[in-house]
Design an enzyme around this catalytic site. Structure first.
Site, PDB file in Angstrom:
ATOM      1  N   HIS A 385       0.931  -1.178  -0.039  1.00 41.64           N
ATOM      2  CA  HIS A 385       0.055   0.057  -0.134  1.00 41.64           C
ATOM      3  C   HIS A 385       0.996   1.225   0.089  1.00 41.64           C
ATOM      4  CE1 HIS A 385      -3.816  -1.884   0.865  1.00 41.64           C
ATOM      5  NE2 HIS A 385      -3.045  -2.937   1.541  1.00 41.64           N
ATOM      6  N   LYS A 576      -9.166  13.513   4.581  1.00 49.56           N
ATOM      7  CA  LYS A 576      -8.279  12.390   4.568  1.00 49.56           C
ATOM      8  C   LYS A 576      -7.177  12.780   5.663  1.00 49.56           C
ATOM      9  CE  LYS A 576      -7.073  13.734   0.134  1.00 49.56           C
ATOM     10  NZ  LYS A 576      -7.204  12.622  -0.843  1.00 49.56           N
ATOM     11  N   ARG A 577      -6.266  11.623   5.958  1.00 50.78           N
ATOM     12  CA  ARG A 577      -5.247  11.927   6.981  1.00 50.78           C
ATOM     13  C   ARG A 577      -4.436  13.190   6.473  1.00 50.78           C
ATOM     14  NH1 ARG A 577      -4.657   8.362  11.201  1.00 50.78           N
ATOM     15  NH2 ARG A 577      -2.995   9.449  11.769  1.00 50.78           N
ATOM     16  N   LYS A 582       0.165  14.458   1.145  1.00 51.52           N
ATOM     17  CA  LYS A 582      -1.394  14.736   0.360  1.00 51.52           C
ATOM     18  C   LYS A 582      -1.541  16.245   0.147  1.00 51.52           C
ATOM     19  CE  LYS A 582      -2.916  10.763   3.078  1.00 51.52           C
ATOM     20  NZ  LYS A 582      -3.687   9.947   2.138  1.00 51.52           N
ATOM     21  N   THR A 684      -8.871   6.191  -1.795  1.00 49.45           N
ATOM     22  CA  THR A 684     -10.258   5.564  -1.973  1.00 49.45           C
ATOM     23  C   THR A 684     -11.488   6.543  -1.940  1.00 49.45           C
ATOM     24  OG1 THR A 684      -9.857   4.795   0.147  1.00 49.45           O
ATOM     25  CG2 THR A 684      -9.688   3.172  -1.456  1.00 49.45           C
ATOM     26  N   LYS A 688     -14.842   7.671  -3.450  1.00 54.52           N
ATOM     27  CA  LYS A 688     -16.256   7.960  -2.873  1.00 54.52           C
ATOM     28  C   LYS A 688     -17.086   9.077  -3.314  1.00 54.52           C
ATOM     29  CE  LYS A 688     -14.243   5.110   0.770  1.00 54.52           C
ATOM     30  NZ  LYS A 688     -13.209   5.184   2.120  1.00 54.52           N
TER      31      LYS A 688
END
Ligand code: 26Q
Length: 842
Positions: A385, A576-577, A582, A684, A688
């Site tokens: 991952h 998200k985290r 990110k 992911t 969504k």
């Protein structure tokens, strides 16, 4: 209050004027009618909750309904086990240190197709289903994407009628609860079991002993063979807690088995006999800390030894359980393990399983090494991952050897045989042997868990096409060259049951009315919506649904953080985290740029936007915590400035979790997927959002690449460097100043932060952030800034054309079929696990 507990079971209760027909044949433990459910709730209120009628509150109805629902699943569970045993069906075992399940009641009602019946039954008892649903605490037994993926996969396995067991850890405390104090993240413990957990069934008789520490000894067995035994320093007991996993619209009900640590009674007894009662109690306390708390990712140093113990503990219990099931199968020997069980390693966290299965087969079952190794490799599959080098698990050799002395010996043996194979394949390539070794050198010796997982598995996969390609070209390149046939891609997916039907009932109804309801298990059928993308009346209904979802989120945001969002504005969301790769701070820079433009030119007319954030930072991640503080600080300034807040608002939703995700994804117009290319394995959340009709602004990273392919380039806002360009820029010596010096706007934005504009003049608080961007910028925020801002201007322009935007939104949903976890699980079953459907008919 209805006097529920005095109703005789089976008595027909008036349901809002409609007299329900008596259904005496429907059992109160299994019946799916409103009447049977009502009797079941009444029974559980009396016999399981045990409160006088006058003292009943919604949480008691929650417990009673949950128990009633569990009974129904349990009935299916028994039938599912029977059928797969009778037919000798192969079972998938999904080993994961995290299962981020989210609230269970609503999802189980959905999958059993009894939502309406439950609503009616509760109404007859004077209760509102939504109020009862809100009583459920979230089982947050995961950090983020990886844990939620495991939960989506369990849903799809059951829905596709594949026999499966999820194995994990029953953490007493899940991921911490996030609050804000003066804009800073504060962590609180998540005591999710405080009021009990109606979904699990404790199985104290399903328990295994797990050894830890100590040393190994040689001995001669009865047959005169030299053998090795492990003499542990400590023994811990693992007890199973089973949660049923109901498939949607089918009888199949699988199980999630979570292990909880206990003290071994005999230990306590020993100490008791020697008079050291308190030492015995202490022993018990230490044993039980093993499953006490979930560790956050991005905390490399936190609780290393305990983390290794957690991993070994749940993996050993799970493998012992599997071997026990094999022993119970009259016709099967352990040699048939790969025909009966497929074991999937969800990242390297359970990869110690490779050495543990070898230990069980060779030491305990006295199997020949080669035979045991063939079985092991045929049984395991490994999903990677991450490509981030700092996130690849490595255990210091000293720590590993003290904790798992026998496993270290076994790993040496695996490694020695493996490296012989490498040498045979690539004669004279000494450097390759060094690179591929399971034991890493440099900075002290380590056990490289990704290498162990790869060597011990017949199938290795990444989680998006780009990620799988990069895996083969970077971290696992040498392994790919040795065993190309073992590598494949399995692009992640999400369950449309939870992330559309359950969380977006308005859209579910509109889609059902338009194309029928088969899409929920055949998500490709959403393509049927494409022809309506240009239908004005359909577009209007589509917008109405989105508007209502935005109003629902706005209400939540108002109550959570006191910020008023206008549902007519564009909702631009990043949840998200919090992590530098990110790039939440890239979004922050754009927001400040917009703020600055309005301040410079108050006559400016820009499309109004609500910027919504959510996500937790690892408690010890300094930079991530400062990013949260920055976003809250700019929100504070912007939301209170009347010149600016006519055009923009910023809200950081505290404690992003599965529960509030249900409100967030359906309300998005724009989905922010802006990681540095090559860093996000898949994502992911991006899926969504797409499913719920958000348009993506994103880089060519992870699954964004495939989202854009499916949606069509014209329905996706692309910006930024590609992965190859990122590498190129870094190779040629990236200097953020090259980008800052040439961009007056970026200079101004960084200058505003540094000047204390958002921190009441405090020039220190954001200095580490600004300095990092100016002088280091490991994730190329500055390099991508201009491209991002230009892209955001295109987004704003596109938003002005309401019909064109609706068209993009409809097409995103219509083309999201690929991202169903049903598609992903079907691929795993067909190409890795060889596990077929086992329909349960009764
Ligand atoms: C490791 C050692 C010590 C403590 C914690 C950890 C740890 C725990 C959790 C390391 C990593 C994680 C979680 C990683 C994760 O969620 N990865 C995400 O997986 C998703 C599902 O495949 C992808 O979509 C995301 O891209 C990826 O970041």
């Amino acid at each position: 209050m209805t006097d529920v507990v005095n109703n005789v079971p089976g008595e027909v209760v008036d349901q809002g004027g409609v007299q329900a027909a008596p259904r005496q044949h429907e059992h109160s433990r299994t019946g799916l009618s409103a009447d049977a459910l009502q009797r079941a709730i009444s029974d559980h209120l009396r016999y399981s909750v045990g409160r006088p009628a006058a003292a009943l509150r919604p949480e008691h109805y929650y417990r009673a309904l949950a128990l009633a629902v569990r009974d129904r699943m349990q009935d299916n569970r028994v039938a599912s086990t029977q059928v797969s045993l009778d037919l000798d069906k192969k079972v998938t075992c999904y080993l994961s240190a995290e299962f981020l399940m989210g609230p269970q009641l609503g999802n189980n009602l959905l999958n059993l197709e009894i939502e309406a019946a439950a609503r009616t039954a509760l109404a007859a008892l004077g209760q509102d289903l939504d109020e009862v649903l809100a009583c459920e605490p979230e089982p947050g037994l995961g950090n983020g994407g990886l844990g939620r993926l495991a939960a989506c996969y369990l849903d799809s396995l059951a829905t596709l009628e594949r026999p499966a067991i999820g194995y994990g850890i029953r953490y007493e405390f899940g991921i911490f609860k996030q609050e804000f104090a003066d804009g800073w993240q504060i962590e609180h413990t998540d005591n999710w079991l405080a009021n009990g957990n109606p979904w699990e069934i404790a199985k104290p008789d399903v328990n295994y002993l797990v050894n830890w520490g100590g040393h190994t000894e040689h001995y001669i067995d009865d047959a005169g063979h030299s053998r090795i035994r492990w003499v542990p320093k400590q023994v811990i007991k693992g007890v199973a807690y089973d949660t049923p996993i109901q498939g949607y619209g089918v009888k199949t009900c699988n199980v999630l088995t979570l292990w909880s640590a206990r003290a071994v009674e005999s230990f306590a007894l020993d100490a008791f006999n020697t008079g050291d009662y308190y030492k015995a109690v202490e022993e018990e306390v230490t044993s039980e800390t093993v499953t006490k708390v979930l560790y956050p990712n991005d905390e490399p140093e936190a609780g290393k030894r305990l983390r290794l113990l957690q991993q070994y503990f749940f993996v050993s219990c799970s493998l012992q359980h599997i071997v026990h099931i094999m022993d119970d199968l009259a016709d099967a020997s352990l040699h048939e393990l790969p025909e009966r069980f497929a074991i999937q390693l969800n990242d390297t966290h359970p990869s110690i399983g490779v050495a543990e299965l070898m230990r069980i087969l060779v030491d305990e079952r006295r199997m020949d090494w080669d035979e045991a190794w063939a079985i092991t490799v045929q049984t395991f599959g490994y999903t990677n991952h991450t490509l981030l080098p700092e996130a690849l698990e490595k255990w210091p050799l000293g720590l590993f050897g003290e904790s798992l002395p026998r496993h270290l010996e076994i790993i040496y043996e695996i490694n020695s045989r493996f490296l012989d194979e490498v040498r045979a394949h690539f004669p004279g390539d000494v450097d390759r042997v060094r690179r591929m070794s399971i034991i890493g050198e440099g900075g002290g010796q380590t056990v490289r868990m990704a290498h162990l997982a790869t060597v011990g598995s017949h199938a290795i996969n990444g989680v998006a096409a780009l990620h799988s390609d990069l895996l083969k070209a970077s971290v696992l390149k040498d392994f790919y060259e040795l065993w190309p046939e073992r590598f494949s891609n399995k692009t992640n997916g999400v369950t449309p049951r939870r992330f559309l039907a359950l969380s977006n009932p308005g859209l579910r109804e509109l889609i059902d009315r338009t194309i029928g309801d088969g899409w929920l298990t055949h998500l490709d059928r959403l393509r049927g919506l494409e022809v309506y993308a240009d239908d004005p009346s359909f577009r209007q209904q589509w917008r109405d649904v989105k508007r209502a979802n935005k109003a629902r989120l706005a209400e939540y945001v108002r109550s959570a953080v006191g910020v008023d969002l206008d549902p007519t504005w564009m909702f631009d969301i990043q949840v998200k985290r919090i992590h530098e790769y990110k790039r939440q701070h890239l979004s922050a820079l754009h927001i400040i740029r917009q703020y600055h433009r309005i301040k410079q030119n108050p006559g400016l007319d820009i499309a109004p936007r609500a910027y919504v954030f959510g996500g937790k930072a690892a408690p010890g991640y300094f930079m991530a915590k400062r990013i949260i503080k920055l976003i809250n600080a700019i929100g504070d300034t912007i939301n209170h400035d009347p010149e600016v807040n006519r055009f923009m608002k910023v809200a950081f939703i505290p404690n992003f979790n599965v529960q509030n995700a249900h409100l967030i994804y359906p309300a998005a117009n724009l989905s922010e997927q802006i990681s540095t290319a090559g860093k996000e394995a898949s994502g992911t959340g991006n899926m969504k959002f797409m499913l719920n009709g958000a348009v993506t602004i994103g880089t060519l990273d992870g699954a964004n690449v495939e989202i854009r392919e499916e949606a069509g380039a014209e329905n996706f806002f692309l910006f930024g460097l590609t992965e190859a360009e990122v590498e190129q820029v870094k190779r040629s010596g990236y200097r953020p100043s090259d980008y800052i010096d040439g961009n007056g706007e970026l200079q101004a934005v960084l200058g505003l932060i540094a000047s204390g504009q958002f921190s009441h003049g405090d020039t220190e608080v954001f200095k580490p952030l600004v300095d990092n961007l100016r002088y280091d910028d490991p994730f190329l925020v500055c390099a991508d800034y201009a491209s991002y801002v230009e892209c955001q201007d295109r987004v704003s322009a596109a938003w002005q054309d309401r019909d064109a935007w609706s068209r993009m939104s409809v097409l995103n949903t219509a083309r999201s079929g690929k991202f169903s976890s049903d598609r992903a699980i079907a691929e795993y079953c067909d190409e890795i696990w060889n596990v077929g459907p086992t329909p349960v008919t009764r």
